[in-house]
Scaffold this active site. Structure first.
Site, PDB file in Angstrom:
ATOM      1  N   HIS A   1       1.178  -8.213  -2.148  1.00 63.26           N
ATOM      2  CA  HIS A   1       2.054  -7.065  -1.860  1.00 63.26           C
ATOM      3  C   HIS A   1       2.865  -7.260  -0.579  1.00 63.26           C
ATOM      4  O   HIS A   1       3.826  -6.523  -0.330  1.00 63.26           O
ATOM      5  CB  HIS A   1       1.216  -5.783  -1.757  1.00 63.26           C
ATOM      6  CG  HIS A   1       1.907  -4.578  -2.298  1.00 63.26           C
ATOM      7  ND1 HIS A   1       3.265  -4.354  -2.136  1.00 63.26           N
ATOM      8  CD2 HIS A   1       1.442  -3.507  -3.000  1.00 63.26           C
ATOM      9  CE1 HIS A   1       3.587  -3.206  -2.711  1.00 63.26           C
ATOM     10  NE2 HIS A   1       2.507  -2.676  -3.244  1.00 63.26           N
ATOM     11  N   ARG A   2       2.511  -8.238   0.240  1.00 62.14           N
ATOM     12  CA  ARG A   2       3.315  -8.517   1.434  1.00 62.14           C
ATOM     13  C   ARG A   2       4.658  -9.129   1.051  1.00 62.14           C
ATOM     14  O   ARG A   2       5.638  -9.022   1.803  1.00 62.14           O
ATOM     15  CB  ARG A   2       2.568  -9.467   2.372  1.00 62.14           C
ATOM     16  CG  ARG A   2       1.255  -8.908   2.919  1.00 62.14           C
ATOM     17  CD  ARG A   2       0.500  -9.954   3.703  1.00 62.14           C
ATOM     18  NE  ARG A   2       0.166 -11.121   2.881  1.00 62.14           N
ATOM     19  CZ  ARG A   2      -0.420 -12.221   3.348  1.00 62.14           C
ATOM     20  NH1 ARG A   2      -0.748 -12.296   4.631  1.00 62.14           N
ATOM     21  NH2 ARG A   2      -0.704 -13.234   2.539  1.00 62.14           N
TER      22      ARG A   2
END
Length: 476
Positions: free
Chosen positions: A449-450
């Site tokens: 998700h980064r």
């Protein structure tokens, strides 16, 4: 002057290696390019080649030795014109006194910076040789303090990242540690030896500053919401009768898998996207292409495409069609790539490799197929080179051949995603308002998700699904 043969760093993360086998013996002449020894890393068995000529004077680490630290002295080569018998076990010429050997081997600060550049390999490791005026003394303990490390320009003390980390954790002052690495560089064992001597504790002020953020001692039990502490070996064994199990020591590969994937789950925030892909068109195209493959004089086809080959190609093309997803996290920035690099999980006894298909978006299906057959064979023989299984933007893990319908996979750092591929199976679906039987494969994309938000991950997996269900798009 003698040439020190050091335990090489065969990958950026390698700290230790096993000296599996010497292919030369003491007294053998050495030419540039000769293979001296085989080194086992956590992933592969690599060959150490000579880059100088001379005679192998002394072997200091016998074959079969495990966990030899990187940059440890493992052998000495007598250069051309030198008498091999004049080199002692530690590498010091017999004629030289202790004082002379120390004076001759005292490093110059500029030499360290220069050597650091010259000994760096493209993969970020270090080459295995160091040419010195006199080799180090063998009788001296490797980490014994001798008045402190020599500082480079601007007062910098040269030390390996691992040595710095240990020194910080143990409160050891690097300025008081004598380095035994190339050109006086401090390595991990020097810090450990200094710690054992108890004579090189960091100044109280530095320790106080390091401990300042700790407002209070942490309780032994993890607080609610915190990361739980793992059970110790004795605690785990206490749950079972002593005759109910056998203990299997961890090899380097299993230790690395456990460490890296635990870190991945703790550091990379995973989320998962699942799609069902219809395979009917792909299976027909695969049959047609395999039937049209040319054959050699022995009747062997030039290629034999698998469903996984189509999956690799589709993932490569999907990454280039969604360029924002063709990226990895690099702590303070995102690295976005021009071409797709797709790793493929290959199971072997006791672990796995993930060789990387470079430029998967550009390669033909037959090229990908033949590359993967070669990678798989060499992976099972542990003959892959580090540059063949390091890096990559994403990976494919296919358990369909085991009948697994659906699963989620753990992202392999530094990659930003991994595709878990299940088995193709007949299912009843509704088409044009009527039931129909189609072959379907369930795929789940694990996303970091980064790097990928939900919408971006959905765009990537949708592009992949479109290519699988319309496979002619992979041929043009």
């Amino acid at each position: 002057m003698p040439i020190n043969v050091l335990m090489p760093a065969l990958s950026p993360t390698m700290e230790k290696g096993n000296l599996a086998k010497w292919l030369k013996k003491e007294g053998d002449p050495i030419k540039s390019g000769d293979v001296l020894a085989e080194i086992e890393t956590d992933k592969a068995t690599m060959e150490v080649e000579a880059i100088d000529e001379g005679v192998l004077a002394k072997i200091l680490v016998p074959e079969g030795t495990a966990d030899v630290p990187v940059n440890d002295l493992i052998a000495i080569i007598a250069a051309e014109g030198e008498d091999p018998s004049s080199v002692q076990a530690g590498g010091a010429p017999k004629a030289a006194s202790n004082g002379e050997a120390k004076a001759e081997s005292k490093p110059e600060p500029k030499a360290d910076a220069s050597a650091a550049g010259q000994n760096t390999t493209p993969g970020g490791g270090h080459m295995s040789y160091e040419r010195v005026n006199a080799a180090p003394e063998g009788a001296q303990p490797s980490g014994a303090p001798q008045g402190g490390a020599q500082a480079g320009p601007g007062g910098r003390v040269f030390a390996s990242p691992l040595a710095r980390r240990i020194a910080k954790q143990e409160g050891v002052d690097l300025g008081a540690v004598q380095g035994s690495g190339p050109h006086g560089r401090i390595i991990a064992r020097d810090v450990q030896a200094a710690k054992a001597s108890g004579a090189t504790k960091a100044p109280a002020a530095a320790q106080a500053a390091a401990e300042a953020p700790k407002a209070a001692p942490a309780p032994k039990a993890a607080p609610a919401g915190g990361a739980p502490a793992g059970l110790t070996t004795d605690q785990v064994k206490g749950f079972f009768a002593k005759d109910a199990y056998e203990e299997v020591p961890l090899d380097g590969m299993r230790k690395t898998i456990a460490k890296r994937l635990t870190e991945a789950m703790q550091v990379a925030p995973h989320f998962y996207l699942t799609v069902d892909c219809e395979l009917d068109a792909l299976m027909k195209l695969r049959e047609t292409l395999n039937g049209s493959a040319g054959k050699d004089k022995d009747g062997k086809p030039a290629f034999k495409l698998s469903v996984n080959d189509f999956v690799i190609k589709a993932m490569g093309l999907a990454l280039t069609r969604v360029p924002a997803a063709n990226a990895v996290w690099a702590e303070d920035r995102i690295l976005r790539f021009k071409h797709a690099e797709v790793g493929v999980a290959v199971a072997i006894d006791g672990g796995l490799f993930t060789p990387v298909i470079r430029r998967a978006d550009e390669k033909t299906l037959s090229t990908i197929s033949n590359e993967m057959k070669d990678f798989a064979a060499r992976a099972r023989a542990k003959k892959l080179k580090p540059e063949e299984y390091q890096g990559g933007v994403t990976s494919v893990s296919n358990l369909g051949m085991f009948g697994i319908k659906h699963f989620t996979a753990v992202i392999n750092p530094p990659q930003s995603s991994i595709l878990a591929v299940g088995a193709g199976e007949k299912r009843v679906v509704v088409k044009d308002g009527a039931p129909a039987v189609v072959q379907v494969m369930t795929c789940t994309l694990s996303c970091d998700h980064r790097v990928l938000d939900g919408a971006l991950g959905a765009e990537l997996v949708s592009a992949f699904k479109g290519l699988i269900e319309n496979p002619m798009g992979m041929l043009v």
